[in-house]
Design an enzyme around this catalytic site. Sequence first.
Site, PDB file in Angstrom:
ATOM      1  N   HIS A 190      69.509  58.549  -9.005  1.00 44.09           N
ATOM      2  CA  HIS A 190      68.118  58.079  -8.823  1.00 44.09           C
ATOM      3  C   HIS A 190      67.178  59.278  -8.820  1.00 44.09           C
ATOM      4  O   HIS A 190      67.097  60.029  -7.834  1.00 44.09           O
ATOM      5  CB  HIS A 190      67.951  57.295  -7.523  1.00 44.09           C
ATOM      6  N   CYS A 191      66.511  59.469  -9.929  1.00 41.87           N
ATOM      7  CA  CYS A 191      65.502  60.522 -10.026  1.00 41.87           C
ATOM      8  C   CYS A 191      64.488  60.079 -11.072  1.00 41.87           C
ATOM      9  O   CYS A 191      64.700  59.082 -11.771  1.00 41.87           O
ATOM     10  CB  CYS A 191      66.139  61.863 -10.376  1.00 41.87           C
ATOM     11  N   HIS A 192      63.381  60.804 -11.134  1.00 41.39           N
ATOM     12  CA  HIS A 192      62.288  60.409 -12.030  1.00 41.39           C
ATOM     13  C   HIS A 192      61.800  61.607 -12.835  1.00 41.39           C
ATOM     14  O   HIS A 192      62.050  62.755 -12.473  1.00 41.39           O
ATOM     15  CB  HIS A 192      61.085  59.901 -11.223  1.00 41.39           C
ATOM     16  N   TYR A 215      63.509  47.042  -5.938  1.00 34.98           N
ATOM     17  CA  TYR A 215      62.935  47.871  -4.872  1.00 34.98           C
ATOM     18  C   TYR A 215      62.062  46.976  -4.003  1.00 34.98           C
ATOM     19  O   TYR A 215      61.116  46.351  -4.498  1.00 34.98           O
ATOM     20  CB  TYR A 215      62.113  49.013  -5.481  1.00 34.98           C
ATOM     21  N   HIS A 238      67.379  52.426  -2.297  1.00 35.74           N
ATOM     22  CA  HIS A 238      67.148  52.975  -0.954  1.00 35.74           C
ATOM     23  C   HIS A 238      67.500  51.997   0.179  1.00 35.74           C
ATOM     24  O   HIS A 238      66.734  51.834   1.141  1.00 35.74           O
ATOM     25  CB  HIS A 238      65.693  53.457  -0.835  1.00 35.74           C
ATOM     26  N   ASP A 254      66.211  61.296  -5.663  1.00 33.19           N
ATOM     27  CA  ASP A 254      64.842  60.760  -5.706  1.00 33.19           C
ATOM     28  C   ASP A 254      63.822  61.830  -6.102  1.00 33.19           C
ATOM     29  O   ASP A 254      62.616  61.632  -5.963  1.00 33.19           O
ATOM     30  CB  ASP A 254      64.422  60.088  -4.393  1.00 33.19           C
TER      31      ASP A 254
HETATM   32  O1  LIG Z   1      58.590  54.770  -2.172  1.00 35.67           O
HETATM   33  C1  LIG Z   1      57.990  55.207  -3.188  1.00 35.67           C
HETATM   34  O2  LIG Z   1      56.788  55.565  -3.159  1.00 35.67           O
HETATM   35  C2  LIG Z   1      58.709  55.266  -4.472  1.00 35.67           C
HETATM   36  C3  LIG Z   1      57.971  55.193  -5.643  1.00 35.67           C
HETATM   37  C4  LIG Z   1      58.626  55.126  -6.835  1.00 35.67           C
HETATM   38  C5  LIG Z   1      57.908  54.957  -8.093  1.00 35.67           C
HETATM   39  O3  LIG Z   1      56.689  55.109  -8.095  1.00 35.67           O
HETATM   40  O4  LIG Z   1      58.580  54.624  -9.081  1.00 35.67           O
HETATM   41  O5  LIG Z   1      59.985  55.198  -6.896  1.00 35.67           O
HETATM   42  C6  LIG Z   1      60.730  55.312  -5.759  1.00 35.67           C
HETATM   43  O6  LIG Z   1      61.965  55.341  -5.891  1.00 35.67           O
HETATM   44  C7  LIG Z   1      60.091  55.345  -4.512  1.00 35.67           C
END
Ligand SMILES: O=C(O)c1cc(C(=O)O)oc(=O)c1
Length: 307
Positions: free
Chosen positions: A33-35, A159, A183, A259
Amino acid sequence: MSTTFEKTPGWLDWYQGPTKPSLTLPVGAVDAHCHVFGPGDEFPYAPERKYTPCDASKDQLFALRDHLGFARNVIVQATCHGKDNRALVDALIASNGKARGVATVGVNITTEEIQALHDAGVRGVRFNFVKRLVDFMPKADLEAIAAKIAPFGWHIVIYFEAPDLPELWDFFTNLPTTVVVDHMGRPDVSKDVNGEEFELFVKLMREHSNIWSKLSCPERLSVTGPKALDSETRPYTDVAPFARRLMELFPERVLWGTDWPHPNLKDHMPDDGLLVEYIAQIAPTETERQQLLVDNPMRLYWPEEVA
Ligand SMILES: O=C(O)c1cc(C(=O)O)oc(=O)c1
């Protein structure tokens, strides 16, 4: 850095110069899980976004992967990019097979478009029920998307926050694919790990063998800390029992991710090296770490490589 976009006031940038974790990860470990964020000049943030981040490029992600000792990434479409998956697809292609992805798509997506995402390495879609991040899509649209992606063998990442689980229960449990919860369904960790709220989440996983969970984001969920900063060796001790419980109960349906670059943290930005140390608290044995970091993510994202 982007000149086109101005970051949301109070935005915390990701941690520079993370420590090298003393925990050696198993060979082939996956950060599941990463972006990537932009860069905004190349891949503009979506007009409907709820926040504007700092840039966090694919090359910076791949450098972190190597530094921490991971072999692969699962890149999850960040909400600041909306349904525009170009930054994600660009990162997947540049990874040379070392990354797979989870996209966000609209109800009008065509089979050809799904196929193109699949060819780039996408293996799932994300449905988001966190009000501060997205305007909700109608459930009928989400069901239509689920029906379109299911034949590709994709899964659905959800989510949501723990108080919303009762109302979403029927929708989640009727989804036709593997479902992965981000999460741990965001429990309130100041409550009892065996209490009513988390028990409902455990029941969700116990009664539905297609539902998996990421044991990620202690830095978001922690109330007491200590934080993954300043050489801390046991950060987020209040979150660990929740993740530990899921690891013990469902060892074949748990995933873990950094994350990075940690969108929307208000309080502190963790040292990702110390965040990796946290894994030892929730998966203390080598066998568990092999399941959490290698066997489970490989089965979900690279099934063709699993014998
Ligand atoms: O809790 C968050 O703000 C958040 C936001 C995003 C997203 O903006 O994609 O992704 C995540 O895993 C967690």
